[in-house]
Structures are given as C-alpha cells and as structure tokens.
Motif scaffolding. Sequence first.
Motif, PDB file in Angstrom:
ATOM      1  N   GLU A 292      58.357  38.814  41.716  1.00  0.00           N
ATOM      2  CA  GLU A 292      58.893  38.790  43.081  1.00  0.00           C
ATOM      3  C   GLU A 292      58.173  37.775  43.959  1.00  0.00           C
ATOM      4  N   HIS A 293      56.940  37.411  43.554  1.00  0.00           N
ATOM      5  CA  HIS A 293      56.157  36.452  44.339  1.00  0.00           C
ATOM      6  C   HIS A 293      56.106  35.084  43.662  1.00  0.00           C
ATOM      7  N   GLY A 294      57.066  34.830  42.755  1.00  0.00           N
ATOM      8  CA  GLY A 294      57.240  33.502  42.198  1.00  0.00           C
ATOM      9  C   GLY A 294      56.392  33.160  40.989  1.00  0.00           C
ATOM     10  N   TYR A 295      55.691  34.147  40.413  1.00  0.00           N
ATOM     11  CA  TYR A 295      54.871  33.881  39.230  1.00  0.00           C
ATOM     12  C   TYR A 295      55.649  34.274  37.971  1.00  0.00           C
ATOM     13  N   ARG A 296      55.547  33.439  36.929  1.00  0.00           N
ATOM     14  CA  ARG A 296      56.183  33.739  35.650  1.00  0.00           C
ATOM     15  C   ARG A 296      55.139  34.324  34.691  1.00  0.00           C
ATOM     16  N   VAL A 297      55.561  35.360  33.973  1.00  0.00           N
ATOM     17  CA  VAL A 297      54.702  35.989  32.961  1.00  0.00           C
ATOM     18  C   VAL A 297      55.340  35.751  31.601  1.00  0.00           C
ATOM     19  N   PRO A 298      54.623  35.120  30.649  1.00  0.00           N
ATOM     20  CA  PRO A 298      53.199  34.774  30.689  1.00  0.00           C
ATOM     21  C   PRO A 298      52.915  33.307  31.028  1.00  0.00           C
ATOM     22  N   GLU A 299      53.930  32.538  31.393  1.00  0.00           N
ATOM     23  CA  GLU A 299      53.722  31.097  31.585  1.00  0.00           C
ATOM     24  C   GLU A 299      52.681  30.796  32.659  1.00  0.00           C
TER      25      GLU A 299
ATOM     26  N   ILE B 169      46.292  29.271  26.336  1.00  0.00           N
ATOM     27  CA  ILE B 169      46.099  28.074  27.150  1.00  0.00           C
ATOM     28  C   ILE B 169      45.004  27.184  26.593  1.00  0.00           C
ATOM     29  N   ASN B 170      44.672  27.375  25.321  1.00  0.00           N
ATOM     30  CA  ASN B 170      43.703  26.492  24.683  1.00  0.00           C
ATOM     31  C   ASN B 170      44.271  25.082  24.551  1.00  0.00           C
TER      32      ASN B 170
ATOM     33  N   LYS C  86      39.952  34.676  23.946  1.00  0.00           N
ATOM     34  CA  LYS C  86      40.277  33.893  22.749  1.00  0.00           C
ATOM     35  C   LYS C  86      41.520  33.032  22.965  1.00  0.00           C
ATOM     36  N   CYS C  87      42.381  33.479  23.864  1.00  0.00           N
ATOM     37  CA  CYS C  87      43.586  32.703  24.184  1.00  0.00           C
ATOM     38  C   CYS C  87      43.301  31.622  25.222  1.00  0.00           C
ATOM     39  N   GLY C  88      42.042  31.473  25.602  1.00  0.00           N
ATOM     40  CA  GLY C  88      41.653  30.399  26.496  1.00  0.00           C
ATOM     41  C   GLY C  88      41.472  30.781  27.946  1.00  0.00           C
ATOM     42  N   HIS C  89      41.632  32.056  28.279  1.00  0.00           N
ATOM     43  CA  HIS C  89      41.524  32.482  29.680  1.00  0.00           C
ATOM     44  C   HIS C  89      40.055  32.707  30.057  1.00  0.00           C
ATOM     45  N   SER C  90      39.666  32.145  31.182  1.00  0.00           N
ATOM     46  CA  SER C  90      38.312  32.348  31.693  1.00  0.00           C
ATOM     47  C   SER C  90      38.321  32.939  33.100  1.00  0.00           C
ATOM     48  N   ARG C  91      39.467  32.894  33.773  1.00  0.00           N
ATOM     49  CA  ARG C  91      39.623  33.518  35.097  1.00  0.00           C
ATOM     50  C   ARG C  91      40.526  34.742  34.915  1.00  0.00           C
ATOM     51  N   ILE C  92      39.873  35.892  34.735  1.00  0.00           N
ATOM     52  CA  ILE C  92      40.586  37.126  34.367  1.00  0.00           C
ATOM     53  C   ILE C  92      40.333  38.187  35.437  1.00  0.00           C
ATOM     54  N   GLY C  93      41.410  38.730  35.995  1.00  0.00           N
ATOM     55  CA  GLY C  93      41.299  39.782  37.002  1.00  0.00           C
ATOM     56  C   GLY C  93      41.518  41.162  36.392  1.00  0.00           C
TER      57      GLY C  93
ATOM     58  N   PRO D 212      43.819  34.447  39.317  1.00  0.00           N
ATOM     59  CA  PRO D 212      43.361  34.312  37.940  1.00  0.00           C
ATOM     60  C   PRO D 212      44.529  33.891  37.047  1.00  0.00           C
ATOM     61  N   THR D 213      44.228  33.462  35.834  1.00  0.00           N
ATOM     62  CA  THR D 213      45.294  33.119  34.878  1.00  0.00           C
ATOM     63  C   THR D 213      45.703  34.323  34.047  1.00  0.00           C
ATOM     64  N   ALA D 214      44.937  35.415  34.143  1.00  0.00           N
ATOM     65  CA  ALA D 214      45.263  36.612  33.366  1.00  0.00           C
ATOM     66  C   ALA D 214      44.727  37.849  34.081  1.00  0.00           C
TER      67      ALA D 214
END
Length: 338
Positions: A262-269, A337-338, A181-188, A242-244
Amino acid sequence: MRRKKEVTMQYIADQLQISKVTVSKALKDQDGVSDELRQKIKDVARELGYKLPGSDQATITAKNIVIMVQEKYVDAKEYTTFYLRFYQKLASSLTQRGFMCNLFPLGDNTPSALELNKWFNDSNVGGVIVLGDVKKKHIEIIKDLQISMLFLDCYNADVSVDCIVTDNYYSTFEITNYLKKCGHSRIGFVGNVNATSSIQDRFLGYCRSLMGSGLPIKFESIIPDRDDSNEEIEFVLPREMPTAFVCNCDDTAYKFVKHLNEHGYRVPEDVSVVGFDNDIYAEISYPKLTTVAVNVEVMTEKATNLIIDKIQNGERDKLSRIFVTGDTVYRDSVSNIN
C-alpha cells in the motif's frame, strides 16, 4: 478453596509409607514385590477408589482437560487462527487417549481462581493446558489454580509450571542468518518485544544473528505490531528502510506485506519479509512467505503425554522444560541481493 486430593499411585504410596515404584509394580503385577505386600497395596487402592488394571469399577481420576487460551486467539474472523488449529490437534490427540477436551477462552469475564477451582472439582477436570501467552490479570488467576497444569507455546517466570515451547531464539537466529546469506545487511524486526515471551525470544535470536556479524541493531527499524496489551496497532515505517524484515509471526508478516504494498514497496523486489509459524497466513500471502515451521505435531504429542502423566501421578511441580526446534520453509518472499 483447594481441590480435594486425587487418588494416584503417589497418594497410595504416601498412605502406606512406601515408594511409588513399589505401588506401580504391585498394581501392574510386576516382579519385585512380595505377594503379601502386593495384596495389601491392591486392597488399599481399592478402598481409596483407585481403578485397578483390568477392573470395571469407576475411576475417580479426572478425565476432562481444559485448554485455556486468550479469547482473541480463537475468535477467527477470516481464517482459522494458529491457536485454534493447535487446539484442534490437542483435542484429537487427547480424545484418542480417552480424555475429553474443553476450550476455555480467557477474556474480560474470566472467573476468579476460587470459582474455577470449584468448577474444575465439580466437572471432574484433571488438568489444564495454557495455550499461548496470556494477559497479566489472567496469570494472577492461573497462579492460584490447584490442579495439574502445563504451558504450551509459552512460559511465564511468575508461574512455576511445566512448559513446552518452540525454540524461538534459535529458530529466529537461523532465519535471520538466512537473510544475511541472501546478502541483506540492513534487517529490521516487526513485533512488540514487550507483548509476549515468544516475541521477546524471537527478537533476541534476531539480535544475536546481527551481533554475530557485527551488524548494528537499529531501534528505529524495530516496528511494533501491537501494544503492550497485545492489541493490534498500525505499522509505522522508518525513514531509512531496511532491505529485509523479520516478523514475529506469519499473521503479522501477512499484514506487513500488505502495508508495504500500500506504501509502494514490492515484496521481495524492494523489501524481503520472513515470518514465523508456517500457518495459513504464510500460504495466502502474496508472495508466499518464507517462514519458520512450528512443529505442532511434536508439541501436541509431548503435551498430551506430559499432562496425562501429571494427572495420573498427581504431579504439579515437576518443572519440565521442553524446547522443540522448527524448520525454515523457503518460499518466495526473500530476494537475493548478492
């Protein structure tokens, strides 16, 4: 070695070849039983050592309950673990009902079923609650215990025993739907589906949510958090991120968020993360986790009532299956991310 027969209403009924309902009515002085039969039932109950209502004789009904749980779940190093808090709730609830509660960690030196049955008998133990998934070698021991038992927050197809569990399948189905619902379609998914029954059910709920929308289940996006022996391993991120992610529990989600940072990813951005349990790790994570709240209070109440009922009535194989659905707690770890 089998545990000697407990004196229960059913046992008294078997001796007299009458129904347990009749015994119950007689001992509680309810209508529906003749005075002659009522007196006979009370006499037999007294001779067998059953504590009659209102009497001050010692009961032989065991008043100790053992909580078995994997050693690692109660070996808290930094924070109070989920199952240690669960045990504390159980101990409080059982104590209020007049029962003593003993914690029994399952580790490498766990005694055999033969030794445990003797200890239970000598220590006036009336019931066992198995809390959380346990290892296969411990299941083999548990299968041979001659005592009233239930599984709490777990189940095992190899053991015919009552269980009370969170509705892992539906709850994870719902929290994965929330990500969509938040726009995520690539979910791990983060968790080893071979490790525990809870993770398996949560993974199936995640898969059902994706399948319902025609989204692919990409196995390269399924990241183990432990090995098949339930021992923690290092996360390995996929090449195509994935985005989520749906994490099997808050402890894993908390560690996974740190790994992403630690690997440079920001949560939740950059990547959104959700968990399961609503325990301390959901609170101390930064940002705080969106998670499924396990209803510990309801599960504790049902477990207390069921184990005491089994002990008092001498039941071991009623095979109750109780599923408790939790609620999603929305915090700050999901981006729209809609």
